[in-house]
Motif scaffolding. Structure first.
Motif, PDB file in Angstrom:
ATOM      1  N   ILE A  67       8.170   3.982  -3.701  1.00 47.63           N
ATOM      2  CA  ILE A  67       9.208   3.495  -2.778  1.00 47.63           C
ATOM      3  C   ILE A  67       8.799   3.804  -1.338  1.00 47.63           C
ATOM      4  N   SER A  68       8.313   5.010  -1.107  1.00 45.65           N
ATOM      5  CA  SER A  68       8.022   5.462   0.258  1.00 45.65           C
ATOM      6  C   SER A  68       6.981   4.593   0.949  1.00 45.65           C
ATOM      7  N   VAL A  69       5.945   4.176   0.213  1.00 47.17           N
ATOM      8  CA  VAL A  69       4.883   3.396   0.852  1.00 47.17           C
ATOM      9  C   VAL A  69       5.343   1.992   1.257  1.00 47.17           C
ATOM     10  N   THR A  70       6.508   1.560   0.778  1.00 45.96           N
ATOM     11  CA  THR A  70       7.057   0.283   1.270  1.00 45.96           C
ATOM     12  C   THR A  70       7.712   0.474   2.635  1.00 45.96           C
ATOM     13  N   GLY A 200       3.213   0.792  14.669  1.00 45.59           N
ATOM     14  CA  GLY A 200       1.774   1.017  14.539  1.00 45.59           C
ATOM     15  C   GLY A 200       1.255   1.003  13.117  1.00 45.59           C
ATOM     16  N   ILE A 201       2.176   1.118  12.140  1.00 51.60           N
ATOM     17  CA  ILE A 201       1.743   1.178  10.743  1.00 51.60           C
ATOM     18  C   ILE A 201       1.742  -0.221  10.152  1.00 51.60           C
ATOM     19  N   ARG A 202       0.548  -0.672   9.722  1.00 44.59           N
ATOM     20  CA  ARG A 202       0.440  -2.025   9.162  1.00 44.59           C
ATOM     21  C   ARG A 202       0.792  -2.047   7.689  1.00 44.59           C
ATOM     22  N   PHE A 203       0.297  -1.026   6.959  1.00 48.48           N
ATOM     23  CA  PHE A 203       0.423  -1.052   5.508  1.00 48.48           C
ATOM     24  C   PHE A 203       0.171   0.338   4.952  1.00 48.48           C
ATOM     25  N   MET A 204       0.867   0.658   3.856  1.00 50.21           N
ATOM     26  CA  MET A 204       0.642   1.947   3.188  1.00 50.21           C
ATOM     27  C   MET A 204       0.569   1.718   1.688  1.00 50.21           C
ATOM     28  N   ARG A 205      -0.262   2.507   1.032  1.00 50.44           N
ATOM     29  CA  ARG A 205      -0.242   2.500  -0.435  1.00 50.44           C
ATOM     30  C   ARG A 205      -0.742   3.846  -0.944  1.00 50.44           C
ATOM     31  N   ASP A 206      -0.207   4.250  -2.110  1.00 51.21           N
ATOM     32  CA  ASP A 206      -0.636   5.530  -2.694  1.00 51.21           C
ATOM     33  C   ASP A 206      -1.791   5.284  -3.666  1.00 51.21           C
ATOM     34  N   PRO A 207      -2.932   5.916  -3.434  1.00 45.60           N
ATOM     35  CA  PRO A 207      -4.112   5.698  -4.269  1.00 45.60           C
ATOM     36  C   PRO A 207      -4.034   6.521  -5.550  1.00 45.60           C
ATOM     37  N   ARG A 209      -3.863   5.757  -9.882  1.00 49.02           N
ATOM     38  CA  ARG A 209      -4.850   5.350 -10.891  1.00 49.02           C
ATOM     39  C   ARG A 209      -5.952   4.467 -10.275  1.00 49.02           C
ATOM     40  N   GLY A 210      -7.177   4.873 -10.450  1.00 47.96           N
ATOM     41  CA  GLY A 210      -8.289   4.098  -9.880  1.00 47.96           C
ATOM     42  C   GLY A 210      -8.717   4.608  -8.510  1.00 47.96           C
ATOM     43  N   GLY A 211      -7.888   5.485  -7.922  1.00 44.65           N
ATOM     44  CA  GLY A 211      -8.270   6.176  -6.699  1.00 44.65           C
ATOM     45  C   GLY A 211      -8.329   5.322  -5.449  1.00 44.65           C
ATOM     46  N   VAL A 212      -8.902   5.911  -4.408  1.00 44.36           N
ATOM     47  CA  VAL A 212      -8.987   5.284  -3.086  1.00 44.36           C
ATOM     48  C   VAL A 212      -9.792   3.979  -3.155  1.00 44.36           C
ATOM     49  N   ALA A 213     -10.867   3.984  -3.946  1.00 39.58           N
ATOM     50  CA  ALA A 213     -11.721   2.793  -4.042  1.00 39.58           C
ATOM     51  C   ALA A 213     -10.930   1.597  -4.570  1.00 39.58           C
ATOM     52  N   THR A 214     -10.142   1.824  -5.617  1.00 38.93           N
ATOM     53  CA  THR A 214      -9.368   0.735  -6.221  1.00 38.93           C
ATOM     54  C   THR A 214      -8.282   0.253  -5.261  1.00 38.93           C
ATOM     55  N   THR A 215      -7.583   1.191  -4.644  1.00 35.38           N
ATOM     56  CA  THR A 215      -6.514   0.820  -3.710  1.00 35.38           C
ATOM     57  C   THR A 215      -7.071  -0.005  -2.551  1.00 35.38           C
ATOM     58  N   LEU A 216      -8.191   0.427  -1.982  1.00 32.47           N
ATOM     59  CA  LEU A 216      -8.751  -0.317  -0.844  1.00 32.47           C
ATOM     60  C   LEU A 216      -9.250  -1.696  -1.288  1.00 32.47           C
ATOM     61  N   ASN A 217      -9.807  -1.778  -2.496  1.00 28.59           N
ATOM     62  CA  ASN A 217     -10.220  -3.088  -3.007  1.00 28.59           C
ATOM     63  C   ASN A 217      -9.018  -4.000  -3.247  1.00 28.59           C
ATOM     64  N   GLU A 218      -7.912  -3.429  -3.694  1.00 22.26           N
ATOM     65  CA  GLU A 218      -6.699  -4.236  -3.872  1.00 22.26           C
ATOM     66  C   GLU A 218      -6.196  -4.754  -2.522  1.00 22.26           C
ATOM     67  N   ASN A 256      -4.970  10.187  -7.552  1.00 17.09           N
ATOM     68  CA  ASN A 256      -4.250  11.151  -6.724  1.00 17.09           C
ATOM     69  C   ASN A 256      -2.757  10.943  -6.954  1.00 17.09           C
ATOM     70  N   GLU A 257      -1.961  11.998  -6.773  1.00 21.81           N
ATOM     71  CA  GLU A 257      -0.513  11.833  -6.922  1.00 21.81           C
ATOM     72  C   GLU A 257       0.255  12.400  -5.728  1.00 21.81           C
ATOM     73  N   GLY A 258      -0.483  12.709  -4.658  1.00 23.31           N
ATOM     74  CA  GLY A 258       0.171  13.192  -3.446  1.00 23.31           C
ATOM     75  C   GLY A 258      -0.564  12.674  -2.223  1.00 23.31           C
ATOM     76  N   LYS A 259      -1.178  11.509  -2.399  1.00 25.28           N
ATOM     77  CA  LYS A 259      -1.943  10.940  -1.287  1.00 25.28           C
ATOM     78  C   LYS A 259      -1.403   9.575  -0.916  1.00 25.28           C
ATOM     79  N   VAL A 260      -1.572   9.271   0.379  1.00 24.11           N
ATOM     80  CA  VAL A 260      -1.213   7.939   0.860  1.00 24.11           C
ATOM     81  C   VAL A 260      -2.337   7.447   1.771  1.00 24.11           C
ATOM     82  N   ILE A 261      -2.675   6.186   1.596  1.00 23.85           N
ATOM     83  CA  ILE A 261      -3.608   5.502   2.492  1.00 23.85           C
ATOM     84  C   ILE A 261      -2.751   4.763   3.509  1.00 23.85           C
TER      85      ILE A 261
END
Lengths: 323, 323
Positions: A67-70, A200-207, A209-218, A256-261
């Motif tokens: 919810i928070s990353v929205t 200033g914030i364009r977009f947020m997502r929590d990395p 399952r699949g980690g930072v690599a998967t989130t950034l690819n998405e 990760n379960e406490g990280k946000v990109i």
């Protein structure tokens, strides 16, 4: 299997909102003043208790973070528990206590629930589903479509702690380690930076399952921009790096379960970073990369050695039940 | 076990909204115009497919009905699926198709989802959780506190079809029967009677697990009124009555998945009943009892034989996985 299920259900549920495939649905129709975010997640983590957390804490944090990353503030949580007959009462108490403590810390209220019992041997101990509702004032918008070349990529700390902690807790490797899951509710941190830098914030997502690599690819996958990461800026604990080396993992792909990109404008990045560092869950925040025009649709790593390589989506099967 | 889990979680989550113990939470704060209802349910029914329905149809109807009985119109649904590794794709397709068809019929949109896979042997095939959001215009209120002696008790048709259909589908009794689950989305029927008689409806609840007897005991249990049922008015199929006789069940305690109990004012009851009979899910609607001043807190059955007996809460264990 995971993507198979997703494809089957997506084919049948052809809604406009679901098709966006964000982890939360954004519902504009319910309120005049607020945009409502709605999300759900089931938790089947094994083991139920691990260094830094347990299934109850995870079930609150994971859903609160979706919810928070929205950009919304999570307010209300549902809690649906499925238990194997004969599951120990003491463990159930611990899980309930942990959920309640985490919900209090996050400032969300558990308002509705459901409890089901399945015969002994027909499931593995305990699964939890949480769904959540959050609100944001209308006009506060984030979205992949707002991202532009020149934007900055920020993360709030070390990668991979959750997946490593859970894996080691399974005891398959008989490795001792001090790594604890990073499992944490990020709504406080995220609300702080939204207040600090609303535009200033364009977009947020929590990395997760699949980690930072998967989130950034998405994020970059279907976009007209690419993302370039600086390897030497990416925060990885020494211990995690050593474990990854030993076990053949890449920390970029660890859950990760406490990280946000956070993708922010170039101008806002400094202010956001210093605001993040003030928060208990943001002390090790870093700018780890930037949005580039070319190659579009790709995530590129500028390695510490000075070379460049493509960071792909994770191929092959993912470990089951890390969340 | 079920009540144990509930007690443990309730003790830890001491929220004002949760303590009401309704199946849905009523959230007044989100919108100026609407009251928002929020609910969740996990479905673990065994078998997954049974006459009249399947786990997908059930997961939509059960949750839609929990929202509907609050007086709200269900709008948005979440869908979280947990699957055992190796579960047949064809069965998954059938479930997804059934959910989608039922959601369309009910006019709700699946807007967010989650999919998890658990290793083979660690769960029994497929569990589904749905959560839902609904809205009602502010001012439309129902509640046990509005019920008064003289009010009427209405049901929209035959009791027990769901539990009997699921039990027989398990094949434990090798009895052949034409009974189909009554599994149906009741939002259309309920919205019709709310429009017909907005002030006449005091309270609604769907008599699922534990049946009509349990639901009425939950309504009267802590109240200053009692409920008196007329046995000869209670709609039970001949075939169901015969099966119950044979298997030692009381139809009053059998689970329904397409039934609603409506408590209405005496004056409004006739109009509500005739409106209900016009709807495909209300053709066999009946007034089955009335609210009485004494004995308070009790449900009493005026039997066909002319005697009176107390209808208690179900004691002993309930059958697992009927929903």
């Amino acid at each position: 299997m995971h993507s198979l299920i997703r494809d089957i259900f997506l084919r049948h549920f052809k809604g406009e909102i679901l098709n966006k495939l964000d982890d939360s649905a954004i519902l504009a129709k319910i309120s005049e003043k607020y945009t409502v975010s709605f999300t759900t997640d089931s938790y089947t983590v094994n083991p139920l208790f691990f260094p830094g957390g347990d299934i109850g804490k995870l079930a609150v944090c994971g859903t609160v973070n979706d919810i928070s990353v929205t950009g919304a503030e999570p307010l209300f949580l549902s809690c649906s528990v499925i238990v194997e007959e004969g599951f120990e009462t003491a463990a159930l108490e611990k899980v309930a206590e942990s959920m309640s403590k985490t919900a209090k810390q996050a400032g969300v209220e558990v308002v509705t629930g459901d409890f089901k019992v399945v015969e002994k041997g027909k499931m593995d101990r305990l699964f939890i589903n949480t769904a959540a509702l959050g609100v944001s004032e209308k006009g506060v918008e984030t979205g992949i479509n707002l991202i532009k070349p020149g934007d900055m990529v920020i993360i709030n700390g070390y990668m991979g702690d959750h997946e490593l902690a859970v894996l080691l807790a399974r005891g398959d490797f008989s490795i001792k380690s001090d790594i604890k899951s990073d499992c944490a509710p990020l709504n406080g941190l995220i609300q702080n930076i939204l207040r600090k830098s609303p535009g200033g914030i364009r977009f947020m997502r929590d990395p997760t399952r699949g980690g930072v690599a998967t989130t950034l690819n998405e994020i970059a996958g279907n976009a007209s921009f690419g993302i370039c990461l600086y390897e030497k800026e990416i925060p990885v604990r020494e211990e995690s790096a050593a474990l990854c080396e030993m076990l053949g993992f890449d920390p970029l792909y660890l859950a990760n379960e406490g990280k946000v990109i956070i993708i922010s404008s170039k101008e806002a990045a400094g202010g956001i970073l210093s605001e993040m560092k003030k928060h208990r869950y943001g002390k090790n925040s870093r700018i780890i990369g930037e949005v580039v025009g070319q190659p579009s649709g790709r995530v590129i790593l500028n390695t510490a050695a000075g070379s460049r390589r493509i960071v792909d989506m994770l191929s092959g099967s993912q470990l089951p039940r890390i969340c």
